[in-house]
Design a protein around this motif. Sequence first.
Motif: not given
Length: 236
Positions: A166-168, A186-189, A192-195, A212-222
């Motif tokens: 919220r502040e940065t 959290l980013l979506e709520e 900030r997700l779009s940026e 799309d950062p949401r692609d990270l949720s398809h599997s555990r990222p490195p």
Amino acid sequence: MRLYGVGVGPGDPELLTLKALRVLQEAVHIFVASSSKNDYSLALRVVEGYLPAGVPVERLSFPMTRERARLEEAWEKNARRVAEVLREKGSAVFLTLGDPALFSTFGHLARAVRERVPEVEIEMVPGITAAQAAAARLGVILAEGEGAFLIASALAAEGVLRKLLRETSSLALYKVYRRTPEILRLLEEEGRLSETRAVSLCGLPEEKVYQDPRDLSHSRPPYFTLLLVGGKSLTE
């Protein structure tokens, strides 16, 4: 007697600094950290083409855990070994990915070594961070003018992360791999997700940029995955 903590940068061998290269080429003993489950070191992989012949490279095992007792046991054991080498050879180099002052094992190790060898001089050789490399890769300006840029761990409490979002205006989130779904929520709520942009293993052949950062949720990222939130694209 001197212990060097040398940052080797984010992964691209060409991003090694000239000072880091000099310290490596003058080294008499080199330490690298590895997981207790294997002896692989990404930091060593980055610099292996620059290492002088005949200089011993020794792996120090650290458990991948947040259990304080196990971590302290590893720091103590490895500090004893580093202290032995310092007393014998006068100097040693500890390699760390990125920068030794940022989310690095070096700080814990150096403090433990100093407890055993109070006279040791400790020198950090800064390295280019993954956040800087990711910004360059993505063509993002992190801060301009009176702006601010912040680096934070995604392992921080939810309330802390909300406050930062919220502040940065511009921030990098490290260690997202353990909490990816929660961080994306959290980013979506917080709007900030779009940026937000995501990069894994920046600068390495295995590098992956997520459109799309949401692609990270398809599997555990490195493990070496970060998010850049905000900033200004050079193409905008």
